[in-house]
Design a protein around this motif. Structure first.
Motif, PDB file in Angstrom:
ATOM      1  N   ARG A   1       0.869  -1.127   0.039  1.00  0.00           N
ATOM      2  CA  ARG A   1      -0.016   0.041   0.098  1.00  0.00           C
ATOM      3  C   ARG A   1       0.853   1.124   0.010  1.00  0.00           C
ATOM      4  O   ARG A   1       1.664   1.433   0.954  1.00  0.00           O
ATOM      5  CB  ARG A   1      -1.034   0.018   1.096  1.00  0.00           C
ATOM      6  CG  ARG A   1      -1.741   1.387   1.094  1.00  0.00           C
ATOM      7  CD  ARG A   1      -2.959   1.095   2.112  1.00  0.00           C
ATOM      8  NE  ARG A   1      -4.098   2.342   1.901  1.00  0.00           N
ATOM      9  CZ  ARG A   1      -4.993   2.440   2.635  1.00  0.00           C
ATOM     10  NH1 ARG A   1      -5.599   1.389   3.064  1.00  0.00           N
ATOM     11  NH2 ARG A   1      -5.737   3.543   2.159  1.00  0.00           N
TER      12      ARG A   1
ATOM     13  N   PRO B   1      -5.154  -3.214  -1.791  1.00  0.00           N
ATOM     14  CA  PRO B   1      -5.390  -3.335  -0.422  1.00  0.00           C
ATOM     15  C   PRO B   1      -6.975  -3.680  -0.507  1.00  0.00           C
ATOM     16  O   PRO B   1      -7.422  -4.562   0.255  1.00  0.00           O
ATOM     17  CB  PRO B   1      -5.537  -1.810   0.197  1.00  0.00           C
ATOM     18  CG  PRO B   1      -4.375  -1.360  -0.778  1.00  0.00           C
ATOM     19  CD  PRO B   1      -4.511  -1.900  -2.082  1.00  0.00           C
TER      20      PRO B   1
ATOM     21  N   TYR C   1      -7.238  -7.495  -1.267  1.00  0.00           N
ATOM     22  CA  TYR C   1      -6.576  -8.182  -0.199  1.00  0.00           C
ATOM     23  C   TYR C   1      -7.513  -8.500   1.033  1.00  0.00           C
ATOM     24  O   TYR C   1      -7.414  -9.475   1.318  1.00  0.00           O
ATOM     25  CB  TYR C   1      -5.147  -7.671  -0.048  1.00  0.00           C
ATOM     26  CG  TYR C   1      -4.599  -8.251   1.323  1.00  0.00           C
ATOM     27  CD1 TYR C   1      -3.903  -9.628   0.904  1.00  0.00           C
ATOM     28  CD2 TYR C   1      -4.418  -8.003   2.684  1.00  0.00           C
ATOM     29  CE1 TYR C   1      -3.305 -10.246   2.011  1.00  0.00           C
ATOM     30  CE2 TYR C   1      -3.854  -8.595   3.416  1.00  0.00           C
ATOM     31  CZ  TYR C   1      -3.141  -9.712   3.355  1.00  0.00           C
ATOM     32  OH  TYR C   1      -2.602 -10.525   4.294  1.00  0.00           O
ATOM     33  N   ARG C   2      -8.058  -7.420   1.333  1.00  0.00           N
ATOM     34  CA  ARG C   2      -9.021  -7.546   2.573  1.00  0.00           C
ATOM     35  C   ARG C   2     -10.144  -8.400   2.141  1.00  0.00           C
ATOM     36  O   ARG C   2     -10.789  -9.044   3.067  1.00  0.00           O
ATOM     37  CB  ARG C   2      -9.497  -6.092   2.891  1.00  0.00           C
ATOM     38  CG  ARG C   2      -8.503  -5.461   3.786  1.00  0.00           C
ATOM     39  CD  ARG C   2      -9.170  -4.030   4.291  1.00  0.00           C
ATOM     40  NE  ARG C   2      -9.330  -3.053   3.286  1.00  0.00           N
ATOM     41  CZ  ARG C   2      -8.605  -2.044   2.812  1.00  0.00           C
ATOM     42  NH1 ARG C   2      -7.222  -2.041   3.289  1.00  0.00           N
ATOM     43  NH2 ARG C   2      -8.715  -1.304   1.908  1.00  0.00           N
TER      44      ARG C   2
ATOM     45  N   THR D   1      -5.253   1.767  -3.856  1.00  0.00           N
ATOM     46  CA  THR D   1      -6.392   1.085  -3.368  1.00  0.00           C
ATOM     47  C   THR D   1      -6.977  -0.072  -3.898  1.00  0.00           C
ATOM     48  O   THR D   1      -7.640  -0.668  -2.930  1.00  0.00           O
ATOM     49  CB  THR D   1      -7.610   2.204  -3.445  1.00  0.00           C
ATOM     50  OG1 THR D   1      -8.037   2.487  -4.844  1.00  0.00           O
ATOM     51  CG2 THR D   1      -7.444   3.637  -2.702  1.00  0.00           C
TER      52      THR D   1
END
Length: 236
Positions: A80, A88, A91-92, A85
């Motif tokens: 990051r 991230p 990945y989340r 954006t």
């Protein structure tokens, strides 16, 4: 006569296959081969493992490749950064795998892969989660962690100047990971701002010898990632 020049970025990346490991040069936008990355998006190879310093910015270049669902795993140091954006969020959501590697260790893993060194020891990650599951040894009373060399099926890099034989020179810090990635890949693909005949580059200033380069495509006016991001451009 050896001639590594390809007609277009699309032709240069046409045989990158699903599941390939691809090293992509660049420190942020510096040295990032935007045109080759966009050609790879158009090509459509999927489930790629990508090795890069970071995960791109905005919705162009590497970030666009990730956003297009073509990357299954990232091996990088900075997942990051400013204006990032895409990675991230994915990945989340559990839609992409991350292997986090300290920057110096990443550079050495790539260099080791290119030099035929299968593994080495470093103290960098000792005592952190990054050392979990790895072999530990004590040398001169200090603890070290074993790291494996990195190799790739392909490397996509950017140069300032290239000749017919593949000898390269770079533009200052745009060099970054490119020379070691060229050594560590089975097939190195270069986008160069200038293409010259063999002998036109002084051997004393050649950084990457042609033996490590397989294909060259000329991109005389390469895109600048920061300008594309500032303009809100999305690719494709």
């Amino acid at each position: 006569m050896i001639n590594k020049l390809m007609a277009t970025p699309a032709q240069a990346v046409a045989d990158i296959f699903d599941g390939a490991t691809v090293m992509i040069g660049g420190f942020g936008e510096s040295g990032s081969p935007i045109e080759l990355i966009h050609a790879l998006i158009d090509h459509g190879a999927k489930n790629l493992t990508v090795i890069n310093n970071n995960t791109g910015s905005g919705h162009v270049g590497l970030a666009a490749l990730i956003e297009n669902g073509q990357v299954g795993k990232m091996i990088c140091s900075f997942p990051r950064t400013a204006n990032s954006t895409v990675f991230p969020d994915l990945y989340r959501a559990g839609k992409i795998v991350l292997e986090l590697v300290p920057q110096g260790t990443l550079a050495e893993r790539i260099r080791a892969g290119g030099a035929g060194i299968p593994a080495f020891y470093t103290a960098t990650s000792v005592g952190t989660p990054l050392a979990d599951g790895k072999k530990h040894e004590i040398f001169d009373g200090r603890e070290y962690v074993q790291e494996l060399g990195l190799k790739a099926d392909f490397a996509l890099i950017k140069s300032l100047q290239a000749d017919r034989l593949g000898n390269l020179r770079y533009n200052k810090t745009a060099r970054n990971f490119a020379p070691i990635m060229a050594m560590a890949a089975n097939c190195t693909i270069v986008q160069s701002q200038e293409y010259v005949e063999a002998g036109a580059i002084d051997p004393e200033i050649v950084v990457t010898p042609g033996i490590f380069v397989d294909r060259i495509v000329t991109v005389k006016q390469p895109a600048q990632e920061s300008k594309l991001v500032a303009a809100g451009v999305s690719y494709p």
